[in-house]
Design an enzyme around this catalytic site. Structure first.
Site, PDB file in Angstrom:
ATOM      1  N   PRO A 295      -6.225   1.421  -7.636  1.00 18.43           N
ATOM      2  CA  PRO A 295      -7.077   1.036  -6.508  1.00 18.43           C
ATOM      3  C   PRO A 295      -6.839   1.967  -5.324  1.00 18.43           C
ATOM      4  O   PRO A 295      -5.747   1.970  -4.751  1.00 18.43           O
ATOM      5  CB  PRO A 295      -6.644  -0.388  -6.171  1.00 18.43           C
ATOM      6  CG  PRO A 295      -5.584  -0.758  -7.136  1.00 18.43           C
ATOM      7  CD  PRO A 295      -5.153   0.438  -7.885  1.00 18.43           C
ATOM      8  N   ASP A 469      -2.445   4.894  -3.640  1.00 12.54           N
ATOM      9  CA  ASP A 469      -2.563   3.840  -4.648  1.00 12.54           C
ATOM     10  C   ASP A 469      -2.098   2.527  -4.020  1.00 12.54           C
ATOM     11  O   ASP A 469      -0.918   2.351  -3.725  1.00 12.54           O
ATOM     12  CB  ASP A 469      -1.685   4.219  -5.856  1.00 12.54           C
ATOM     13  CG  ASP A 469      -1.825   3.226  -7.000  1.00 12.54           C
ATOM     14  OD1 ASP A 469      -1.400   3.579  -8.115  1.00 12.54           O
ATOM     15  OD2 ASP A 469      -2.335   2.104  -6.778  1.00 12.54           O
ATOM     16  N   HIS A 470      -3.029   1.622  -3.846  1.00  5.91           N
ATOM     17  CA  HIS A 470      -2.708   0.402  -3.111  1.00  5.91           C
ATOM     18  C   HIS A 470      -1.779  -0.538  -3.892  1.00  5.91           C
ATOM     19  O   HIS A 470      -1.217  -1.479  -3.344  1.00  5.91           O
ATOM     20  CB  HIS A 470      -4.000  -0.331  -2.715  1.00  5.91           C
ATOM     21  CG  HIS A 470      -3.885  -1.134  -1.455  1.00  5.91           C
ATOM     22  ND1 HIS A 470      -2.748  -1.824  -1.114  1.00  5.91           N
ATOM     23  CD2 HIS A 470      -4.753  -1.344  -0.421  1.00  5.91           C
ATOM     24  CE1 HIS A 470      -2.935  -2.446   0.036  1.00  5.91           C
ATOM     25  NE2 HIS A 470      -4.139  -2.157   0.491  1.00  5.91           N
ATOM     26  N   ARG A 471      -1.609  -0.256  -5.192  1.00  6.31           N
ATOM     27  CA  ARG A 471      -0.645  -1.050  -5.943  1.00  6.31           C
ATOM     28  C   ARG A 471       0.763  -0.798  -5.406  1.00  6.31           C
ATOM     29  O   ARG A 471       1.641  -1.664  -5.472  1.00  6.31           O
ATOM     30  CB  ARG A 471      -0.685  -0.677  -7.437  1.00  6.31           C
ATOM     31  CG  ARG A 471      -1.981  -1.085  -8.131  1.00  6.31           C
ATOM     32  CD  ARG A 471      -2.006  -0.578  -9.558  1.00  6.31           C
ATOM     33  NE  ARG A 471      -1.911   0.883  -9.602  1.00  6.31           N
ATOM     34  CZ  ARG A 471      -1.984   1.601 -10.732  1.00  6.31           C
ATOM     35  NH1 ARG A 471      -2.111   0.975 -11.904  1.00  6.31           N
ATOM     36  NH2 ARG A 471      -1.904   2.899 -10.700  1.00  6.31           N
TER      37      ARG A 471
END
Lengths: 500, 381
Positions: A295, A469-471
């Site tokens: 994401p 990467d929003h993770r």
């Protein structure tokens, strides 16, 4: 036509210019009413206007053929009027008393082939947007044209058919022949052919000095077409009036390869099919895999890099940096390495159950090459001095441009910089290389009006775009990292001293 | 309102309701005096003006009906502008030359021309050609404003021929009138005509019927100043007249034409009027203007005020008015009959006047068209 009768049918006229239909809004009279000439009988709305139609004849309304709300084609009977209402009752039967529109009037509106249809763009012809070109107003909707019935031309039997112009259904194949030179002596017995050898004794024609095709009759658009298609007009025999060369002649010459002058014939569907392979295939797979796995979040920061640019100038002036390529990208790379030291989580990767934070930075530099996008990385860039970093970057890009980047050079990257500024653009939203948690887009450095110490000054400004990467990285971490990059580039000396 | 601020555009009420103009007969049918302009008509002449107005309106109404009945392809109605046309048309002297638009049916009638003449154009059976020299009335000009240039050129010719300022003997001096509208005032042609007429002192009167609309565009989209004031910039006088007042229109036009023929140069007349109907039969004015505006102009009707004047002055009685109605109905019926009996044009005639000596292309097209016509089951329509 029917014999003149006392009952007359009024057909819906073309109320505008080239209208084909109208909607009955309201009847102002009813069957049985006595009406006078020019008395309003019905309101009709067309594409242009809602209008009242005045009665064409005085008399008594016999039949109203169409109800309110119906849309009627122009030419269709809408009302029947008994023009002699004092002449006694109408006969019960017979064509004149029939409540339906007469067969003859219906036949007049039968659909016939649209031969002789008006050309597009002309008044009455189709116009862009599916409307009909008119002089005033919006124009009616285009509907199937209604035409008078045509005679089926009986082949070769009718004198009319003979008189009809000989317009071939398909372009007749015209084999272009070489025009005889006007002054060349030609024996009547000797057929002129393209292969006819010119006798060396033939006198040199002055016409040979004239520009090609100058003495040929052809209209300017035909000349343009010939020029575009590479056809030599002088080599054609015209089939037009007074031997002029027509568009068909030119096109036939192109279609006949034997007569062409050796240029490639323009064919094909003007589409090129490129097999997807190599770098393009790899890039596509990586981008799809990344875009639909990680994401992405992208943030932007516009910063004043004037001090960085001045620092670069000073570095370039140092004696032992003379033969090194020094670019703004170098300082950006340095800023990234410095910031990663402060926020190591940015230099990590997602491993399903774990987040792998790396203690080394394999710094990827995206490079556009003839083979496509290549992202080699500088191994353990964090351990390099500025000078070593500069040398590594120079070598890396040179190797990539030469197409000699090895697979190991491209694997194991942990953070990537894409220098879109070299293409003159301000920024972009980069897509993460698979396995990396962040990527930085570095835009072009421009002279811009900028508020500097309370005044508007011309400063050197650039925009940074950071995707992450929003993770792994939340907005806070990403923002702080990006803010530090900006702080470094605004004042590199202070950042190096403070963070070093 | 700040300096230089344009007038409010959100409502036409903000515009001065009654502009300054020359008026001799007000909407109530009362004669009013003007310091510069006056008329001196006999009783019979007053009645004739009324008759002209009624007949011109009736003819126009009949032509509109004929279009609605499918007998004319299109019609440009003059409804509401009768006084501007009859007043100016009657002000012309026989030797004067008029250059109309396609709406000057009233001027045409006042020139003594049979009103059937332009209807073949609107029926689509010919191209509307007639001999302009014979009628002293140029052909209807469809191109907006182009006739102002033709008129100016013609007027410059009068100058060159010396048929002006007493140069042609007394009483025979000529002048030209060019008709156009408020929409045309924005055309380059019209402004060029103004420049040439002003510079060359041409004996031409520019007669602008300001009917407030260029098809759907209102006057405030044409100009920031009253149209007649534009003349000052071109170096000749401009005057605004109540275009619904047949007396004032006559007086102002007669004076301007006489000034021109006496060598005083051009004049711009703005006849302030209102197009009561549609631009043409292809137009629907309810889509761009409100009913109350039309109603306010109905009160200023050009015929009603003459009717009141004649009644109040005792110049006409009911018998006269009904006889005028009858006469108008007769003229209209006669017009209708002749329109319906117009012969279908020979389709081949389209080729006849293209070139005096023929042309291979036209010959070929003629041949094709013969074959095309012959291909129909019913023969040529």
């Amino acid at each position: 036509m029917r014999p003149v009768s006392r009952v007359k049918e009024f057909n819906l006229p073309d109320l505008g210019e080239g209208l084909t239909e109208g909607e009955i809004l309201k009847w102002l009279v009813a069957a049985g009413d006595l009406i006078t000439l020019n008395q309003p009988i019905v309101e009709v709305e067309t594409a242009k206007a809602a209008v009242e139609i005045p009665a064409k004849w005085a008399g008594r309304v016999v039949t109203i053929f169409h109800q309110e709300g119906e849309t009627i084609d122009v030419g269709t009977p809408i009302i029947a009027i008994d023009t002699q209402p004092d002449a006694g009752p109408l006969p019960d039967s017979g064509p004149s008393g029939h409540p339906e529109p007469s067969a003859a009037s219906l036949a007049a509106v039968e659909v016939a082939p649209a031969e002789g249809a008006v050309e597009p763009g002309l008044i009455g012809g189709p116009a862009p947007g599916g409307r009909t070109a008119v002089l005033v107003g919006y124009g009616p909707k285009t509907v199937t044209a209604k035409r008078r019935p045509r005679v089926q031309p009986a082949a070769q039997s009718s004198p009319q058919a003979q008189a009809a112009p000989a317009v071939p259904q398909q372009p007749a194949p015209v084999i272009p022949a070489v025009r005889p030179a006007p002054t060349a002596p030609v024996s009547p017995a000797a057929p002129v052919s393209p292969a006819a050898p010119v006798s060396p004794a033939a006198p040199v024609s002055p016409a040979g000095l004239a520009p090609k095709g100058a003495g040929v009759l052809a209209k300017p658009p035909v000349r343009k077409l010939a020029k575009d298609l590479g056809v030599d007009l002088a080599a054609l025999v015209g089939t037009g009036p007074q031997g002029s060369i027509t568009r068909d002649d030119v096109q036939a010459a192109v279609a006949a390869p034997a007569a062409s002058n050796g240029r490639p014939v323009v064919t094909g569907d003007r589409e090129q099919r490129i097999p997807v392979k190599g770098v393009r295939k790899l890039t596509a797979e990586n981008m799809v895999s990344s875009a639909f796995t990680a994401p992405h979040v992208t943030e932007f920061l516009t910063v004043d890099v004037t001090r960085s640019m001045r620092a670069l100038e000073r570095i370039k002036a140092l004696p032992d940096w003379q033969d090194v390529r020094v670019s703004p990208l170098l300082l950006v790379a340095k800023a990234v390495l410095a910031a990663i030291r402060r926020y190591p989580m940015v230099n990590s990767s997602w491993d399903g159950d774990h987040i792998v934070v790396k203690d080394y930075v394999n710094l990827g530099i995206a490079a556009a090459t003839e083979r496509g996008l290549v992202v080699p990385n500088i191994k353990d860039a964090g351990a390099l001095s500025l000078r070593e970093l500069a040398d590594a970057m120079t070598g890396l890009v040179r190797t990539a441009r030469a197409g000699r980047t090895s697979p190991s050079d491209m694997s194991g990257g942990t953070f990537t910089i894409t220098n879109v500024g070299v293409f003159g653009v301000d920024t972009g939203t980069p897509i993460l290389p698979p396995g990396e948690a962040a990527i930085l887009a570095f835009g072009s450095v421009r002279d811009m009006p900028w508020v500097h110490k309370g005044k508007i000054k011309i400063r050197q400004v650039t925009t940074l775009g950071l995707s992450f990467d929003h993770r792994i990285i939340d907005g806070e971490l990403g923002s702080m990292f990006l803010r530090d990059l900006g702080a470094f580039l605004e004042d590199p000396e202070a950042a190096l001293l403070a963070w070093g | 309102m700040a300096k230089g601020q344009p007038p409010a555009r959100d409502g036409r009420d903000d515009i001065a309701p009654e502009p300054e103009f020359v008026q001799l007969l007000n909407p109530e049918g009362e004669r009013v005096e003007h310091p510069e302009y006056s008329v001196d008509f006999s009783d019979e002449e007053y009645r004739d003006l009324y008759r002209d107005l009624v007949i011109v309106r009736k003819l126009d109404k009949e032509a509109t009906a004929l279009q609605r009945q499918g007998e004319l392809a299109i019609w440009a109605s003059l409804l509401g502008q009768e006084a501007a046309q009859v007043g100016s048309g009657r002000a012309l002297r026989p030797q004067d030359m008029a250059f109309p638009t396609y709406r000057e049916h009233g001027v045409l009638y006042c020139r003594g021309i049979d009103p059937i003449m332009p209807l073949s154009l609107f029926r689509g059976v010919d191209y509307g050609g007639w001999d302009p020299a014979k009628y002293k009335f140029n052909m209807y000009t469809i191109v907006i404003g182009a006739q102002t240039l033709h008129a100016t050129g013609y007027a410059m010719g009068i100058n060159l021929d010396g048929r002006i300022g007493g140069g042609n003997g007394s009483g025979d001096d000529e002048a030209v009138i060019a008709y156009f509208g408020d929409g045309a005032s924005s055309q380059g042609d019209v402004n060029e005509a103004f420049v040439w007429a002003g510079v060359f002192h041409a004996p031409v009167v520019f007669f602008c019927q300001n009917n407030q609309y260029a098809i759907s565009e209102p006057l405030e989209r044409q100009t920031r100043v009253p149209l007649y004031q534009r003349a000052a910039g071109f170096g000749f006088p401009g005057v605004r007249v109540d275009g619904n007042d047949v007396l004032a229109t006559y007086a102002v036009t007669r004076a301007a034409m006489d000034n021109a023929r006496h060598g005083q140069g051009p004049t711009l007349i703005e006849a302030y009027t209102y197009r009561m109907g549609a631009h043409t039969t292809s137009d629907d004015p309810t889509r761009y203007r409100i009913a109350s505006e039309v109603e306010s102009w109905q009160a200023k009707d050009p015929i009603l005020r003459v009717h009141r004047f004649l009644t109040n002055q005792g110049l006409a009685d009911d018998a006269f008015f009904s006889s005028v109605e009858e006469q108008a109905a007769e003229v209209a019926t006669h017009l209708r009959e002749r329109v319906l009996s117009m012969p279908e044009p020979d389709p081949m005639s389209v080729f006849d006047n293209a070139y005096p000596n023929g042309s291979p292309l036209i010959d070929e097209e003629r041949e094709r068209f013969v074959a095309y016509q012959a291909s129909f089951a019913e023969g040529a329509h």
